[in-house]
Design a protein around this motif. Structure first.
Motif, PDB file in Angstrom:
ATOM      1  N   THR A 253      26.012  20.955 -29.030  1.00 51.40           N
ATOM      2  CA  THR A 253      26.078  21.781 -27.819  1.00 51.40           C
ATOM      3  C   THR A 253      25.883  20.958 -26.554  1.00 51.40           C
ATOM      4  OG1 THR A 253      25.293  23.739 -29.002  1.00 51.40           O
ATOM      5  CG2 THR A 253      25.031  23.721 -26.603  1.00 51.40           C
ATOM      6  N   TYR A 254      24.945  20.014 -26.600  1.00 53.12           N
ATOM      7  CA  TYR A 254      24.565  19.292 -25.381  1.00 53.12           C
ATOM      8  C   TYR A 254      24.995  17.822 -25.399  1.00 53.12           C
ATOM      9  CZ  TYR A 254      21.636  23.427 -24.945  1.00 53.12           C
ATOM     10  OH  TYR A 254      21.184  24.721 -24.868  1.00 53.12           O
ATOM     11  N   ALA A 255      25.909  17.448 -26.323  1.00 50.49           N
ATOM     12  CA  ALA A 255      26.355  16.056 -26.437  1.00 50.49           C
ATOM     13  C   ALA A 255      25.162  15.119 -26.604  1.00 50.49           C
ATOM     14  CB  ALA A 255      27.193  15.647 -25.224  1.00 50.49           C
ATOM     15  N   MET A 256      24.313  15.439 -27.580  1.00 50.85           N
ATOM     16  CA  MET A 256      23.076  14.685 -27.793  1.00 50.85           C
ATOM     17  C   MET A 256      22.974  14.169 -29.234  1.00 50.85           C
ATOM     18  SD  MET A 256      20.321  17.016 -25.643  1.00 50.85           S
ATOM     19  CE  MET A 256      18.947  15.902 -25.945  1.00 50.85           C
ATOM     20  N   THR A 257      24.087  13.734 -29.802  1.00 53.32           N
ATOM     21  CA  THR A 257      24.063  13.295 -31.203  1.00 53.32           C
ATOM     22  C   THR A 257      23.076  12.155 -31.432  1.00 53.32           C
ATOM     23  OG1 THR A 257      25.980  11.898 -30.736  1.00 53.32           O
ATOM     24  CG2 THR A 257      26.407  14.052 -31.733  1.00 53.32           C
ATOM     25  N   GLY A 258      22.940  11.247 -30.479  1.00 52.20           N
ATOM     26  CA  GLY A 258      22.072  10.093 -30.661  1.00 52.20           C
ATOM     27  C   GLY A 258      20.599  10.348 -30.399  1.00 52.20           C
ATOM     28  N   TRP A 259      20.253  11.519 -29.882  1.00 52.86           N
ATOM     29  CA  TRP A 259      18.857  11.809 -29.547  1.00 52.86           C
ATOM     30  C   TRP A 259      18.052  12.263 -30.762  1.00 52.86           C
ATOM     31  CZ3 TRP A 259      17.033  11.391 -24.405  1.00 52.86           C
ATOM     32  CH2 TRP A 259      18.021  11.108 -23.456  1.00 52.86           C
ATOM     33  N   ARG A 260      18.733  12.755 -31.781  1.00 58.51           N
ATOM     34  CA  ARG A 260      18.134  13.133 -33.058  1.00 58.51           C
ATOM     35  C   ARG A 260      17.064  14.203 -32.933  1.00 58.51           C
ATOM     36  NH1 ARG A 260      21.598  13.227 -35.017  1.00 58.51           N
ATOM     37  NH2 ARG A 260      20.754  13.293 -37.126  1.00 58.51           N
ATOM     38  N   VAL A 261      17.472  15.378 -32.478  1.00 60.97           N
ATOM     39  CA  VAL A 261      16.571  16.523 -32.427  1.00 60.97           C
ATOM     40  C   VAL A 261      17.282  17.734 -33.027  1.00 60.97           C
ATOM     41  CG1 VAL A 261      15.170  18.060 -31.012  1.00 60.97           C
ATOM     42  CG2 VAL A 261      15.432  15.664 -30.339  1.00 60.97           C
TER      43      VAL A 261
END
Length: 412
Positions: A253-261
């Motif tokens: 949803t938020y383009a946060m694949t690398g943040w791992r949450v």
């Protein structure tokens, strides 16, 4: 004995890798993405449709929250294994806002990405020998997580003639006394299929009637198109709340694949048990990422809508171009960011001297001949299909599909 003869061990060597881990299949989507990136690094003009990863940067307000968090010494220490209280509260509030039903922060567990949530959910409710109904085509990680838990994945296949949507009758035909759970994913990876509110409710009522747990993956909840709507199965069938685990996260949803949450929502006793598991497995998720996730789920959805609009445009372009290829059939995806064409009409025909009979062979041919990476259907269930992500730039999308059009147009 000769001095040159090595001494034989006095014991029988044990396998170096456990049978449980050795049996895990490599993630096909990550393997295709890695191969495409390696070829790009070598200077090849490869276009990759393999990874389900938005090409947008994480929105600025989320990044700024992470920068501020990194400077706060409070985030340099261990925090509760279940997640920062503020994030669990924000996820509970987001669930009410987006899904329309209430959960308490105590029903939320924050995980290291959605995959950890998937693994831990199966590990917590599935015992050895339990069967898990797995609508196919399915995301490649589901069956591996089920097997790691000692469960038995039972595939229930719905082809392109059904729009990749399984029916209650199909699920009932697959149900046995050993059926413990159902994996439900809408919008779907890999097909982009979206169950209607009526279909979702019917499946939910059936699961409740038979005492079957539902593990519902809702990570693509905000990515729907045309007249499709995301329907939370717990909202559709509130009685399921005590036997449902919701899997979600910020990645898509938020383009946060690398943040791992990621996170999971479930009955309090289950979340308590999973928290115990996670306390030994990984403990808390990185605090800076959790602070960024608070900003993401608490903010408005305007940045998300901008990305969704771009995905929708790319979706329509891809469907139109793939539909022009002789032998290719493609139900219009109405969610997520994947197209899942059937290529059965191409298989068995000769292309540049090669006659592929499986989608895996066809995917290899496409990569070798026109340097376009796609994922074959074997990664998600039966052969005869390809998955293409349209979460990449418009120009690359058109160029990549044009190459596929040209190559498959040579089929004889």
């Amino acid at each position: 004995m000769s001095q040159n003869t090595p001494a034989q061990p006095a014991f029988t060597p044990k396998p170096r890798v456990s049978a449980r881990i050795a049996a895990i299949a490599e993630s096909a989507t990550l393997a295709v993405d890695a191969k495409a990136k390696a070829l790009k690094a070598a200077g090849r003009p490869v276009i990759g449709f393999g990874a389900g990863e938005p090409d947008f940067p994480t929105p600025d307000y989320i990044v700024e929250a992470a920068v501020a968090a990194a400077k706060d010494p409070a985030n340099h220490r261990y925090t509760p294994a279940a997640g920062l209280p503020a994030l669990r509260e924000a996820i509970a509030a987001k669930t009410l806002r987006d899904s329309g039903y209430e959960v308490s922060p105590g029903q939320v567990l924050v995980t290291n990405g959605g995959k950890q949530a998937v693994y831990q959910a199966f590990a917590t409710v599935v015992d050895p020998g339990d069967e898990v109904l797995l609508p196919a085509p399915y995301w490649t990680t589901y069956p591996e997580a089920i097997r790691l838990a000692g469960g038995v994945p039972v595939e229930v296949f719905a082809g392109d003639d059904q729009g990749y949507l399984v029916t209650v009758d199909q699920l009932e035909a697959a149900r046995t006394e050993r059926t413990k759970a159902l994996l439900f994913c809408s919008p779907s990876n890999p097909t982009g299929a979206v169950y209607s509110p009526e279909q979702t409710a019917a499946i939910g009522r059936w699961a409740h009637e038979h005492g079957i747990w539902v593990l519902t993956d809702e990570i693509y909840e905000h990515l729907t198109y045309d007249d499709a709507v995301f329907t939370p199965i717990v909202r559709a069938v509130p009685e399921l709340a005590n036997t449902t685990i919701v899997l979600n996260g910020v990645a898509k949803t938020y383009a946060m694949t690398g943040w791992r949450v990621g996170w999971m929502i479930g009955p309090p006793d289950v979340i308590k048990a999973v928290t115990n598991l996670q306390s030994h497995l990984t403990s808390n998720v990185a605090n800076v990422s959790q602070r960024a996730a608070i900003a993401a789920v608490s903010g408005d959805l305007s940045a998300v809508e901008t990305m969704r609009t771009a995905f929708d445009r790319r979706r329509r372009t891809m469907v139109e171009m793939l539909g022009q290829i002789d032998g290719v059939r493609i139900p219009v995806p109405r969610g997520a960011f994947y197209a899942y064409p059937s290529v059965a009409g191409v298989l068995g025909r000769t292309i540049r001297g090669v006659t592929p009979t499986t989608s895996a062979q066809l995917a290899t041919l496409i990569l070798e001949q026109v340097e376009v990476a796609v994922v074959p259907g074997e990664a998600f269930g039966p052969s005869g299909f390809l998955r293409l992500s349209y979460a990449l730039g418009d120009d690359d999308l058109v160029e990549g599909v044009s190459r596929i059009q040209s190559l498959l147009g040579e089929a004889e």
